[in-house]
Scaffold this active site. Structure first.
Site, PDB file in Angstrom:
ATOM      1  N   GLU A  36       0.875  -1.176   0.061  1.00 43.50           N
ATOM      2  CA  GLU A  36      -0.079   0.133  -0.142  1.00 43.50           C
ATOM      3  C   GLU A  36       0.938   1.146   0.216  1.00 43.50           C
ATOM      4  O   GLU A  36       1.668   1.358   0.873  1.00 43.50           O
ATOM      5  CB  GLU A  36      -0.883   0.098   1.200  1.00 43.50           C
ATOM      6  CG  GLU A  36      -1.444   1.257   1.705  1.00 43.50           C
ATOM      7  CD  GLU A  36      -2.543   1.890   0.407  1.00 43.50           C
ATOM      8  OE1 GLU A  36      -3.381   1.058  -0.274  1.00 43.50           O
ATOM      9  OE2 GLU A  36      -2.249   3.007   0.083  1.00 43.50           O
ATOM     10  N   LYS A  40     -19.730  10.156   5.394  1.00 46.69           N
ATOM     11  CA  LYS A  40     -20.779   9.868   6.027  1.00 46.69           C
ATOM     12  C   LYS A  40     -20.694  10.456   7.625  1.00 46.69           C
ATOM     13  O   LYS A  40     -21.838  10.842   8.248  1.00 46.69           O
ATOM     14  CB  LYS A  40     -21.117   8.368   6.194  1.00 46.69           C
ATOM     15  CG  LYS A  40     -21.842   7.707   5.148  1.00 46.69           C
ATOM     16  CD  LYS A  40     -21.268   7.561   3.767  1.00 46.69           C
ATOM     17  CE  LYS A  40     -21.635   8.595   2.650  1.00 46.69           C
ATOM     18  NZ  LYS A  40     -21.083   8.255   1.733  1.00 46.69           N
ATOM     19  N   SER A  45      -8.946   4.458  -7.505  1.00 48.38           N
ATOM     20  CA  SER A  45      -9.351   5.497  -8.452  1.00 48.38           C
ATOM     21  C   SER A  45      -8.960   6.803  -7.697  1.00 48.38           C
ATOM     22  O   SER A  45      -8.726   6.838  -6.718  1.00 48.38           O
ATOM     23  CB  SER A  45     -10.664   5.409  -9.099  1.00 48.38           C
ATOM     24  OG  SER A  45     -11.507   5.592  -7.910  1.00 48.38           O
ATOM     25  N   GLU A  98     -23.987  14.236  -2.158  1.00 45.65           N
ATOM     26  CA  GLU A  98     -23.938  14.025  -0.638  1.00 45.65           C
ATOM     27  C   GLU A  98     -23.321  15.138  -0.118  1.00 45.65           C
ATOM     28  O   GLU A  98     -23.759  15.718   1.159  1.00 45.65           O
ATOM     29  CB  GLU A  98     -23.214  12.756  -0.527  1.00 45.65           C
ATOM     30  CG  GLU A  98     -23.925  11.471  -0.940  1.00 45.65           C
ATOM     31  CD  GLU A  98     -23.233  10.218  -0.501  1.00 45.65           C
ATOM     32  OE1 GLU A  98     -21.944  10.086  -0.050  1.00 45.65           O
ATOM     33  OE2 GLU A  98     -23.646   9.051  -0.640  1.00 45.65           O
ATOM     34  N   GLY A 107     -16.342  12.956 -11.298  1.00 48.55           N
ATOM     35  CA  GLY A 107     -15.835  11.634 -11.723  1.00 48.55           C
ATOM     36  C   GLY A 107     -14.702  11.066 -11.273  1.00 48.55           C
ATOM     37  O   GLY A 107     -13.802  11.980 -10.685  1.00 48.55           O
ATOM     38  N   ARG A 108     -14.408   9.786 -11.291  1.00 51.70           N
ATOM     39  CA  ARG A 108     -13.048   9.456 -10.893  1.00 51.70           C
ATOM     40  C   ARG A 108     -12.353   8.659 -12.019  1.00 51.70           C
ATOM     41  O   ARG A 108     -12.758   7.853 -12.757  1.00 51.70           O
ATOM     42  CB  ARG A 108     -13.314   8.602  -9.703  1.00 51.70           C
ATOM     43  CG  ARG A 108     -13.776   9.544  -8.302  1.00 51.70           C
ATOM     44  CD  ARG A 108     -13.797   8.561  -7.185  1.00 51.70           C
ATOM     45  NE  ARG A 108     -12.714   8.019  -6.828  1.00 51.70           N
ATOM     46  CZ  ARG A 108     -11.670   8.641  -5.995  1.00 51.70           C
ATOM     47  NH1 ARG A 108     -11.806   9.785  -5.648  1.00 51.70           N
ATOM     48  NH2 ARG A 108     -10.803   8.179  -5.689  1.00 51.70           N
ATOM     49  N   HIS A 113     -43.776  -4.085  14.024  1.00 47.23           N
ATOM     50  CA  HIS A 113     -44.425  -2.821  13.852  1.00 47.23           C
ATOM     51  C   HIS A 113     -44.078  -2.100  15.264  1.00 47.23           C
ATOM     52  O   HIS A 113     -43.988  -2.529  16.444  1.00 47.23           O
ATOM     53  CB  HIS A 113     -45.942  -3.123  14.261  1.00 47.23           C
ATOM     54  CG  HIS A 113     -46.890  -1.959  13.987  1.00 47.23           C
ATOM     55  ND1 HIS A 113     -46.975  -0.976  12.905  1.00 47.23           N
ATOM     56  CD2 HIS A 113     -47.454  -1.108  15.117  1.00 47.23           C
ATOM     57  CE1 HIS A 113     -47.646   0.095  13.211  1.00 47.23           C
ATOM     58  NE2 HIS A 113     -48.038  -0.079  14.505  1.00 47.23           N
TER      59      HIS A 113
END
Ligand SMILES: Cc1cc2nc3c(=O)[nH]c(=O)nc-3n(C[C@H](O)[C@H](O)[C@H](O)COP(=O)(O)OP(=O)(O)OC[C@H]3O[C@@H](n4cnc5c(N)ncnc54)[C@H](O)[C@@H]3O)c2cc1C
Length: 468
Positions: free
Chosen positions: A39, A56, A150, A191, A274-275, A447
């Site tokens: 990585e 998020k 990406s 978002e 976009g990517r 419920h």
């Protein structure tokens, strides 16, 4: 190989520790392979560090702020509601992102996966070189999974800098801007536009085509547009972004719409158009790995490239750029290496957009189902008739089922509204399990829950709706 550079022989190597690579690595280790992950930047990839998770976190912070400002309908009020955005950012980074990426590191240890931090470059179809700060090392491999992900696309006239940001810069702003321009109304732009609007910014979205969120149905997009209107978000469609010029305290963005050149001043402009797959500078050509015209790696249904020991997964192969798709493909590739007959099946692939309201889709939309030659029945149940949604004061939205009229076979489903990001999983399972609309109608749901709207959409489909 240079003199003195002895190659180290390894078994399975995974390049990239995003949700594709790290999941593939863990599953390969679970299946008995000795795994090494390489990585170059951050364990957890885009998703955990600068994508799904931090976005998020900010979206949630925005919701909390709005709820604190305005819960008067419940008889709840608060005074002096403020945001300490430095604290929000600190929470997002240290309590959310670091915790999750730390978890991946722990899982690597648990599964005895070796992690090498460095930049991998293929030398041929059985070896690669890892470049680190002051050193380089060659490794040979039996099997390789490439999961390099990406990066954001930069457009002409919008060179990334202090005020012209990609999504990563947009997530790491030091303050809530007064004025924010977002270029591109796809799911990332939409978002983050919503998040910053909730946090108090005035946001302008400039979208080149005639609609934001083009992958969602018009009735779902309308709900998002209505909510943008309430938040004061300006949405300009068919707008061609021309240029961003940094000024003393901000940036001036020019764009063309309706044949006119317009200008809007902002603190920041965020470009989310976009990517691009990271397939250019990793030696694919040298190793003889085939790509498509769009620069994606060509793979079969096990994720195998034209080299039988090399696999590619996630954002660098065809399909939606989604974390769960990358992870799913990673598991299939790990199983293929282990000799299992696993293959990918995208029939029930879900996608979620975390706007207000949330949008979720799985399987076919009405349009796609018709395009595929199906006879189509559309059955909708609105949240306005759902007790739980009313008690939450979140009645906008619906559950929509797409089914074959004669057999009742479920072909697809969409949810717009509170909890859509979770509700879509039940519908994804129903699609995966080959359920029909009657199965949904006959499944007893507790419920009062938002999930009852799924059962009731099944009732609508079978012709016996109770609550509408
Ligand atoms: C703002 C934002 C929000 C998003 N929200 C969502 C969401 O809510 N839900 C969702 O499903 N998806 C979301 N996505 C998309 C999701 O992040 C990607 O689809 C996902 O991360 C792709 O996973 P991947 O493993 O293919 O690649 P990545 O996550 O991009 O990981 C690739 C890794 O490979 C490393 N790498 C690249 N080249 C090399 C090399 N030569 N050597 C070594 N390492 C290398 C990179 O450093 C990186 O860590 C979002 C993306 C963004 C930007």
């Amino acid at each position: 190989m240079v003199v003195g550079d002895f190659a180290i022989d390894l078994d399975t190597i995974v390049i990239g520790a995003g949700p594709g690579g790290y999941v593939a690595a863990i599953h390969a280790a679970e299946l008995g392979q000795k795994v090494t992950v390489i990585e170059k930047e951050f364990v957890g990839g885009v998703c955990l560090n600068v994508g799904c998770i931090p976005s998020k976190a900010l979206i949630n912070a925005g919701h909390r702020f709005q709820q604190s400002l305005d819960s008067s309908v419940f008889g709840v009020s608060a005074e002096n509601v403020k945001i300490d955005f430095a604290k929000t950012q600190d929470w997002k980074q240290h309590k959310v992102v670091d915790r999750l990426t730390g978890g991946v590191n722990m899982l690597f240890k648990k599964h005895k996966i070796d992690l090498i931090m460095g930049n991998a470059f293929l030398k041929d179809d059985h070896s690669l070189r890892v470049i680190q700060k002051d050193s380089a090392q060659t490794y040979t491999f039996k099997n390789l999974i490439i999961a390099t992900g990406s990066r954001p696309i930069e457009i002409k006239g919008f060179k990334f800098g202090k005020r012209v940001l990609d999504s990563t810069g947009g997530l790491n702003l030091p303050e809530v801007p007064k004025e924010l321009v977002v270029i591109g109304g796809g799911y990332i732009g939409s978002e983050l536009a919503g998040a910053y609007a909730n946090l108090g910014a005035h946001v302008t979205i400039l979208e080149g085509t005639d609609s934001i969120l083009p992958n969602f149905d018009k009735d779902m997009i309308k709900l998002v547009l209505d909510s943008y209107k309430k938040k004061g978000v300006t949405v300009v469609t068919s707008a061609m972004a021309k240029e961003a010029v940094e000024t003393a305290n901000g940036v001036e963005v020019s764009y063309e719409a309706d044949g006119k050149l317009n200008k809007v001043a902002a603190d920041y402009v965020m470009v989310t158009v976009g990517r691009r797959p990271n397939t250019n500078d990793i030696g694919l050509e040298i190793a003889g790995i085939e790509k498509t015209e769009r620069g994606l790696v060509k793979v079969d249904e096990q994720g195998r490239t034209n080299k039988k020991n090399i696999y590619a997964i996630g954002d660098i192969v065809a399909g939606a750029s989604l974390a769960h798709k990358a992870s799913y493909e990673g598991k299939v590739a790990a199983e293929a290496i282990a000799g299992k007959p696993s293959t990918v099946d995208y029939v029930a692939m879900p996608a979620v957009c975390y706007t207000d309201p949330e949008l979720g889709t799985a399987g076919l939309t009405e349009k796609d189902a018709k395009k595929d030659g199906h006879k189509v029945k559309v059955s909708k149940f609105p949240f306005v008739a759902n007790g739980r949604a009313i008690s939450l004061d979140q009645t906008e939205g619906f559950v929509k089922l797409i089914s074959e009229p004669e057999t009742g076979e479920l072909l697809g489903a969409q949810v717009a509204g509170a909890g859509a990001s979770d509700l879509i999983s039940e519908l994804t399972f129903a699609l995966e399990a080959g359920a029909n609309v009657e199965d949904l109608a006959l499944t007893i749901h507790p419920h009062p829950t938002l999930g009852e709207a799924i059962m009731e959409a099944g009732d609508v489909a079978t012709g016996f709706p109770t609550h509408i």
